[in-house]
Design an enzyme around this catalytic site. Structure first.
Site, PDB file in Angstrom:
ATOM      1  CG  ASP A   1      -2.107   0.897   1.085  1.00 33.46           C
ATOM      2  OD1 ASP A   1      -2.187   1.400   0.101  1.00 33.46           O
ATOM      3  OD2 ASP A   1      -2.757   0.810   2.196  1.00 33.46           O
TER       4      ASP A   1
ATOM      5  CG  HIS B   1      -0.098   1.895  -9.466  1.00 28.59           C
ATOM      6  ND1 HIS B   1      -0.215   1.456  -8.151  1.00 28.59           N
ATOM      7  CD2 HIS B   1      -1.129   2.862  -9.608  1.00 28.59           C
ATOM      8  CE1 HIS B   1      -1.448   2.187  -7.524  1.00 28.59           C
ATOM      9  NE2 HIS B   1      -1.921   2.596  -8.442  1.00 28.59           N
TER      10      HIS B   1
ATOM     11  CG  LEU C   1       9.926 -16.693  -3.558  1.00 27.24           C
ATOM     12  CD1 LEU C   1       9.787 -16.724  -2.017  1.00 27.24           C
ATOM     13  CD2 LEU C   1      10.302 -15.245  -3.897  1.00 27.24           C
TER      14      LEU C   1
HETATM   15  C1  FPP Z   1      -2.050   0.304  -3.314  1.00 31.76           C
HETATM   16  O1  FPP Z   1      -1.553   1.445  -3.067  1.00 31.76           O
HETATM   17  C2  FPP Z   1      -1.522  -0.563  -4.171  1.00 31.76           C
HETATM   18  C3  FPP Z   1      -2.389  -1.009  -5.363  1.00 31.76           C
HETATM   19  C4  FPP Z   1      -3.489  -0.989  -5.154  1.00 31.76           C
HETATM   20  C5  FPP Z   1      -1.447  -1.735  -6.554  1.00 31.76           C
HETATM   21  C6  FPP Z   1      -0.341  -2.767  -6.178  1.00 31.76           C
HETATM   22  C7  FPP Z   1       0.498  -2.658  -7.201  1.00 31.76           C
HETATM   23  C8  FPP Z   1       1.734  -2.829  -7.388  1.00 31.76           C
HETATM   24  C9  FPP Z   1       2.788  -2.508  -6.433  1.00 31.76           C
HETATM   25  C10 FPP Z   1       2.501  -3.249  -8.867  1.00 31.76           C
HETATM   26  C11 FPP Z   1       2.777  -4.546  -8.926  1.00 31.76           C
HETATM   27  C12 FPP Z   1       1.591  -5.028  -9.756  1.00 31.76           C
HETATM   28  C13 FPP Z   1       1.458  -6.237 -10.315  1.00 31.76           C
HETATM   29  C14 FPP Z   1       0.557  -6.569 -11.173  1.00 31.76           C
HETATM   30  C15 FPP Z   1       2.322  -7.339  -9.809  1.00 31.76           C
HETATM   31  P1  FPP Z   1      -2.713   2.715  -3.421  1.00 31.76           P
HETATM   32  O2  FPP Z   1      -2.696   3.049  -4.978  1.00 31.76           O
HETATM   33  O3  FPP Z   1      -4.014   2.053  -2.823  1.00 31.76           O
HETATM   34  O4  FPP Z   1      -1.859   3.922  -2.512  1.00 31.76           O
HETATM   35  P2  FPP Z   1      -2.683   5.056  -1.739  1.00 31.76           P
HETATM   36  O5  FPP Z   1      -3.195   4.377  -0.830  1.00 31.76           O
HETATM   37  O6  FPP Z   1      -1.416   5.817  -1.424  1.00 31.76           O
HETATM   38  O7  FPP Z   1      -3.425   5.835  -2.757  1.00 31.76           O
END
Ligand code: FPP
Length: 250
Positions: free
Chosen positions: A22, A39, A133
């Protein structure tokens, strides 16, 4: 008093670590960048964390990449995350294979395009025999959805009521055959479970950090493992030191 951090890795390393990645959006906004840049930075970080897990001899890593609720995000962001999944497979699969990573998907593939669905299935098939892994990518995953799907599966198979127990339910989950997570990490300071591994995480240790996912590096993982190694897991029993008078259950 807090003990100083011993930065060498302790003996007690979790077998299965699961992570709610997150804070990508806030990481980007705090730098004056669009959310997708967060992202992408979060995706770059995957490589570092996977390498650290291999080095720390963690056997299972489960990453929450896209929840069943994430479809409600702006279309542009949803499309961006779908593109990231495809890019990760295109660009990283060979290296993951060479590192001995077995890729698994947990969640539903049915809302993905046939093209992307096939890519995911091919990646899973290609790495099927790797065992250094086991990397579970939770994409279009929801814990409640998983339990509903398990109930449907049991009914479809005509399972008898008297045969249903916890072991059998576990076999119908997306994670069948994977041990429950020992440690669940959530980055970015949010203190919620967000529908992640709600069955499997019943007795997991939780670790929360305010660090945003793109900055959660090997040292941050090491800190989480050290914290985990200091916890005493009781699984609903009593403390081993309580000489029969323990009152702590949980
Ligand atoms: C949450 O941060 C993150 C996500 C919903 C996406 C997580 C995805 C990645 C780390 C990319 C890797 C992806 C794949 C497909 C392997 P948020 O956007 O909710 O952050 P915020 O709470 O700060 O808005």
């Amino acid at each position: 008093m807090a003990q100083p951090l011993n930065l060498t890795l302790p003996e007690k390393v979790p077998t299965h670590v699961a992570i709610i990645m997150d804070g990508n959006g806030r990481w980007a906004i705090s730098r004056g960048l669009p959310r997708m840049a967060g992202h992408r930075a979060g995706t770059e970080n995957l490589r570092r964390v996977i390498e650290a897990c291999i080095e720390f001899k963690i056997r299972y890593l489960t990453l929450y990449a896209f929840s069943t609720e994430n479809w409600g995000r702006p279309q542009e962001e949803v499309q961006g995350l779908l593109r990231i999944l495809e890019d990760v497979i295109d660009r990283e699969l060979q290296q993951l294979f060479d590192q001995g990573v077995q890729l698994r998907h947990i969640g539903r593939l049915d809302r993905l395009t046939p093209h992307l669905r096939n890519k995911v299935m091919q990646a899973v098939e290609l790495t099927r025999t790797n065992d250094r892994l086991i990397l579970n990518v939770a994409f279009n995953y929801g814990g409640r959805d998983e339990i509903v799907s398990a109930i449907r599966g049991m009914l479809q198979d005509g399972v008898k009521v008297e045969d249903i127990d916890e072991k059998l339910v576990s076999k119908y989950l997306y994670t069948a055959g994977v041990p429950d997570p020992d440690l669940i990490i959530r980055t970015s300071g949010e203190l919620r479970g967000s529908n992640f591994l709600i069955w499997q995480g019943a007795y997991s240790e939780w670790y929360f950090t305010s660090t945003y996912w793109p900055d959660f590096d090997k040292e941050e993982l090491r800190k989480a493992i050290i914290e985990y190694s200091r916890r005493e897991r009781r699984f609903g029993g009593v403390s081993q030191n309580s000489e029969g008078n323990g009152i702590n259950a949980g």
